[in-house]
Design a protein around this motif. Sequence first.
Motif, PDB file in Angstrom:
ATOM      1  N   ILE A 208       0.872  -1.167   0.000  1.00  0.00           N
ATOM      2  CA  ILE A 208       0.000   0.000   0.000  1.00  0.00           C
ATOM      3  C   ILE A 208       0.912   1.221   0.000  1.00  0.00           C
ATOM      4  CG2 ILE A 208      -1.732   1.305   1.283  1.00  0.00           C
ATOM      5  CD1 ILE A 208      -2.735  -1.435   2.354  1.00  0.00           C
ATOM      6  N   LEU A 209       0.931   1.937  -1.112  1.00  0.00           N
ATOM      7  CA  LEU A 209       1.849   3.065  -1.268  1.00  0.00           C
ATOM      8  C   LEU A 209       1.226   4.310  -0.652  1.00  0.00           C
ATOM      9  CD1 LEU A 209       3.764   3.921  -4.573  1.00  0.00           C
ATOM     10  CD2 LEU A 209       3.253   5.584  -2.788  1.00  0.00           C
ATOM     11  N   ASP A 210       1.860   4.805   0.396  1.00  0.00           N
ATOM     12  CA  ASP A 210       1.397   5.980   1.139  1.00  0.00           C
ATOM     13  C   ASP A 210       2.254   7.174   0.716  1.00  0.00           C
ATOM     14  OD1 ASP A 210       0.911   7.952   3.015  1.00  0.00           O
ATOM     15  OD2 ASP A 210       1.012   6.626   4.747  1.00  0.00           O
ATOM     16  N   VAL A 211       1.684   8.077  -0.079  1.00  0.00           N
ATOM     17  CA  VAL A 211       2.487   9.173  -0.629  1.00  0.00           C
ATOM     18  C   VAL A 211       2.971  10.136   0.451  1.00  0.00           C
ATOM     19  CG1 VAL A 211       1.209   9.029  -2.815  1.00  0.00           C
ATOM     20  CG2 VAL A 211       0.582  10.789  -1.140  1.00  0.00           C
ATOM     21  N   GLY A 212       2.315  10.154   1.616  1.00  0.00           N
ATOM     22  CA  GLY A 212       2.692  11.091   2.666  1.00  0.00           C
ATOM     23  C   GLY A 212       3.753  10.583   3.611  1.00  0.00           C
ATOM     24  N   SER A 213       4.197   9.340   3.448  1.00  0.00           N
ATOM     25  CA  SER A 213       5.101   8.719   4.425  1.00  0.00           C
ATOM     26  C   SER A 213       6.449   8.344   3.820  1.00  0.00           C
ATOM     27  CB  SER A 213       4.434   7.472   5.022  1.00  0.00           C
ATOM     28  OG  SER A 213       3.296   7.833   5.775  1.00  0.00           O
ATOM     29  N   LEU A 214       6.941   9.181   2.935  1.00  0.00           N
ATOM     30  CA  LEU A 214       8.271   8.968   2.360  1.00  0.00           C
ATOM     31  C   LEU A 214       9.046  10.273   2.501  1.00  0.00           C
ATOM     32  CD1 LEU A 214       7.120   6.992  -0.786  1.00  0.00           C
ATOM     33  CD2 LEU A 214       8.643   6.077   0.977  1.00  0.00           C
ATOM     34  N   ASP A 215       9.733  10.409   3.619  1.00  0.00           N
ATOM     35  CA  ASP A 215      10.456  11.638   3.927  1.00  0.00           C
ATOM     36  C   ASP A 215      11.767  11.669   3.143  1.00  0.00           C
ATOM     37  OD1 ASP A 215      11.539  13.907   4.955  1.00  0.00           O
ATOM     38  OD2 ASP A 215      11.567  13.242   7.046  1.00  0.00           O
ATOM     39  N   ASP A 216      11.890  12.671   2.277  1.00  0.00           N
ATOM     40  CA  ASP A 216      13.068  12.744   1.410  1.00  0.00           C
ATOM     41  C   ASP A 216      13.158  14.166   0.856  1.00  0.00           C
ATOM     42  OD1 ASP A 216      15.069  10.772  -0.034  1.00  0.00           O
ATOM     43  OD2 ASP A 216      14.351  12.131  -1.607  1.00  0.00           O
ATOM     44  N   PRO A 217      14.361  14.622   0.487  1.00  0.00           N
ATOM     45  CA  PRO A 217      14.446  15.917  -0.196  1.00  0.00           C
ATOM     46  C   PRO A 217      13.591  15.951  -1.466  1.00  0.00           C
ATOM     47  CG  PRO A 217      16.623  15.228   0.517  1.00  0.00           C
ATOM     48  CD  PRO A 217      15.699  14.073   0.778  1.00  0.00           C
ATOM     49  N   ASP A 218      13.426  14.779  -2.111  1.00  0.00           N
ATOM     50  CA  ASP A 218      12.546  14.670  -3.274  1.00  0.00           C
ATOM     51  C   ASP A 218      11.606  13.482  -3.052  1.00  0.00           C
ATOM     52  OD1 ASP A 218      11.235  14.531  -5.662  1.00  0.00           O
ATOM     53  OD2 ASP A 218      13.022  14.260  -6.906  1.00  0.00           O
ATOM     54  N   PRO A 219      10.488  13.680  -2.319  1.00  0.00           N
ATOM     55  CA  PRO A 219       9.588  12.555  -2.024  1.00  0.00           C
ATOM     56  C   PRO A 219       8.989  11.922  -3.274  1.00  0.00           C
ATOM     57  CG  PRO A 219       8.587  14.646  -1.392  1.00  0.00           C
ATOM     58  CD  PRO A 219      10.018  14.931  -1.719  1.00  0.00           C
ATOM     59  N   TYR A 220       8.853  12.676  -4.357  1.00  0.00           N
ATOM     60  CA  TYR A 220       8.281  12.116  -5.578  1.00  0.00           C
ATOM     61  C   TYR A 220       9.219  11.085  -6.214  1.00  0.00           C
ATOM     62  CZ  TYR A 220       4.999  15.849  -4.811  1.00  0.00           C
ATOM     63  OH  TYR A 220       4.071  16.668  -4.223  1.00  0.00           O
ATOM     64  N   ARG A 221      10.508  11.265  -6.000  1.00  0.00           N
ATOM     65  CA  ARG A 221      11.474  10.256  -6.455  1.00  0.00           C
ATOM     66  C   ARG A 221      11.263   8.946  -5.704  1.00  0.00           C
ATOM     67  NH1 ARG A 221      17.437  11.947  -5.170  1.00  0.00           N
ATOM     68  NH2 ARG A 221      16.535  11.768  -3.080  1.00  0.00           N
ATOM     69  N   GLU A 222      11.007   9.039  -4.403  1.00  0.00           N
ATOM     70  CA  GLU A 222      10.733   7.856  -3.590  1.00  0.00           C
ATOM     71  C   GLU A 222       9.409   7.199  -3.998  1.00  0.00           C
ATOM     72  OE1 GLU A 222      12.718   6.734  -0.285  1.00  0.00           O
ATOM     73  OE2 GLU A 222      13.806   7.208  -2.124  1.00  0.00           O
ATOM     74  N   ILE A 223       8.410   8.019  -4.235  1.00  0.00           N
ATOM     75  CA  ILE A 223       7.110   7.499  -4.671  1.00  0.00           C
ATOM     76  C   ILE A 223       7.256   6.766  -6.001  1.00  0.00           C
ATOM     77  CG2 ILE A 223       4.801   8.183  -5.457  1.00  0.00           C
ATOM     78  CD1 ILE A 223       5.063  10.567  -3.420  1.00  0.00           C
ATOM     79  N   GLU A 224       8.023   7.345  -6.911  1.00  0.00           N
ATOM     80  CA  GLU A 224       8.217   6.732  -8.220  1.00  0.00           C
ATOM     81  C   GLU A 224       8.934   5.394  -8.116  1.00  0.00           C
ATOM     82  OE1 GLU A 224       9.143   8.267 -12.727  1.00  0.00           O
ATOM     83  OE2 GLU A 224       9.905   9.430 -11.032  1.00  0.00           O
ATOM     84  N   LYS A 225       9.852   5.264  -7.159  1.00  0.00           N
ATOM     85  CA  LYS A 225      10.533   3.983  -6.951  1.00  0.00           C
ATOM     86  C   LYS A 225       9.551   2.888  -6.540  1.00  0.00           C
ATOM     87  CE  LYS A 225      15.154   5.463  -5.384  1.00  0.00           C
ATOM     88  NZ  LYS A 225      16.068   5.441  -4.209  1.00  0.00           N
ATOM     89  N   LEU A 226       8.605   3.250  -5.674  1.00  0.00           N
ATOM     90  CA  LEU A 226       7.658   2.258  -5.149  1.00  0.00           C
ATOM     91  C   LEU A 226       6.493   1.983  -6.095  1.00  0.00           C
ATOM     92  CD1 LEU A 226       7.264   3.053  -1.335  1.00  0.00           C
ATOM     93  CD2 LEU A 226       8.580   1.229  -2.405  1.00  0.00           C
ATOM     94  N   ALA A 227       6.230   2.905  -7.001  1.00  0.00           N
ATOM     95  CA  ALA A 227       5.030   2.807  -7.843  1.00  0.00           C
ATOM     96  C   ALA A 227       4.890   1.473  -8.572  1.00  0.00           C
ATOM     97  CB  ALA A 227       5.001   3.975  -8.834  1.00  0.00           C
ATOM     98  N   PRO A 228       5.949   0.877  -9.108  1.00  0.00           N
ATOM     99  CA  PRO A 228       5.760  -0.384  -9.830  1.00  0.00           C
ATOM    100  C   PRO A 228       5.326  -1.553  -8.944  1.00  0.00           C
ATOM    101  CG  PRO A 228       7.857   0.646 -10.418  1.00  0.00           C
ATOM    102  CD  PRO A 228       7.340   1.361  -9.219  1.00  0.00           C
ATOM    103  N   TYR A 229       5.482  -1.415  -7.632  1.00  0.00           N
ATOM    104  CA  TYR A 229       5.179  -2.498  -6.703  1.00  0.00           C
ATOM    105  C   TYR A 229       3.821  -2.335  -6.023  1.00  0.00           C
ATOM    106  CZ  TYR A 229      10.199  -3.057  -7.255  1.00  0.00           C
ATOM    107  OH  TYR A 229      11.448  -3.221  -7.794  1.00  0.00           O
ATOM    108  N   ALA A 230       3.151  -1.206  -6.261  1.00  0.00           N
ATOM    109  CA  ALA A 230       1.960  -0.860  -5.481  1.00  0.00           C
ATOM    110  C   ALA A 230       0.731  -1.638  -5.919  1.00  0.00           C
ATOM    111  CB  ALA A 230       1.690   0.636  -5.587  1.00  0.00           C
ATOM    112  N   ASN A 231       0.024  -2.200  -4.938  1.00  0.00           N
ATOM    113  CA  ASN A 231      -1.277  -2.819  -5.159  1.00  0.00           C
ATOM    114  C   ASN A 231      -2.413  -1.869  -4.809  1.00  0.00           C
ATOM    115  OD1 ASN A 231       0.656  -5.099  -3.872  1.00  0.00           O
ATOM    116  ND2 ASN A 231      -0.545  -5.945  -5.555  1.00  0.00           N
ATOM    117  N   TYR A 232      -2.092  -0.776  -4.098  1.00  0.00           N
ATOM    118  CA  TYR A 232      -3.112   0.130  -3.577  1.00  0.00           C
ATOM    119  C   TYR A 232      -2.382   1.441  -3.262  1.00  0.00           C
ATOM    120  CZ  TYR A 232      -7.705   0.687  -1.208  1.00  0.00           C
ATOM    121  OH  TYR A 232      -8.984   1.043  -0.858  1.00  0.00           O
ATOM    122  N   TRP A 233      -3.047   2.557  -3.456  1.00  0.00           N
ATOM    123  CA  TRP A 233      -2.423   3.866  -3.200  1.00  0.00           C
ATOM    124  C   TRP A 233      -3.218   4.650  -2.162  1.00  0.00           C
ATOM    125  CZ3 TRP A 233       1.200   7.119  -6.175  1.00  0.00           C
ATOM    126  CH2 TRP A 233       1.958   6.395  -7.104  1.00  0.00           C
TER     127      TRP A 233
END
Length: 293
Positions: A208-233
């Motif tokens: 379950i990819l939680d866009v608010g729980s990836l603390d990073d200087p570029d959180p969208y980069r972290e979200i993009e890494k997880l996106a291929p594995y996500a069953n639910y957002w």
Amino acid sequence: MKRRQILGQLALAPALFHTGFRFKAPNSKSRVQFSVNAYSFNKQLRDGEMNFDDMMEYAADIGLNAVDLTGYYFAGYPEIPADTELFRLKKKALKLGLNISWTGVRNNFCNPDADARRKDIDHIGEWLTVSQKLGASIMRIFAGRGSYDGHAKDEVKAWMVKDLKACAQLAEKAGVIAGLQHHNDFLYKADEVIDMLKRVDSEWLGLILDVGSLDDPDPYREIEKLAPYANYWFVKEHVTQNGKRVPVDMNKIAAILKKENYQGYISFESLSDGDPRVIVSEMFEAFKKAYNS
């Protein structure tokens, strides 16, 4: 000859959809569906201002497709709700044209106490059955948080893999995916989450990819890494950047989803002060505008 060619193509078809943990749909028209997470109404549900029926009616009114019924808003949690209540909610959802897509429980696999973790696994197993009865396809679990003094992080990861494998086995028996939600806890970075999924190595442990729980200087980069594995957002009104919550950029989230051709549920969850009915409705409209542009 044509029949043999068609059968040969069908035999190869699964390879197009699943390679390791990467779930990617074929190029087709979007089938994204929308839900709302019960935690958005945390105060209202706890105060008795709202109940699950009110939440369902709200979701139907604003045009959502489903609701997430978090376990700890059922009366008596962690005790199992009566079947009569589960089936009543299921029937209510049907009447409103909604799915119950998700349930979720509390657990802590960071706990050094093996007996406590075993109880959490049993608890997850019981609620996987609840999820099955509700018709939910995925149930949220956590990695965990808290102190593990006296133990190295790699040691905690080793027992966590074992515990998550046990959950995946229970999930397979129930026919409900156990969805790991990274949640500002033990697994802070996308690479750690991916590593855990690969080590557990089960199609019944999802993400379950939680866009608010990836603390990073570029959180969208972290979200993009997880996106291929996500069953639910989970889409929230914020992302976390260098320890601070900043407003989410719906255009960036929509672009990542479209790049992956994601076909499943997107659930909105509000953590802000104010009326969650208004906030979730505004998030829903902002996302649709970004996604359809």
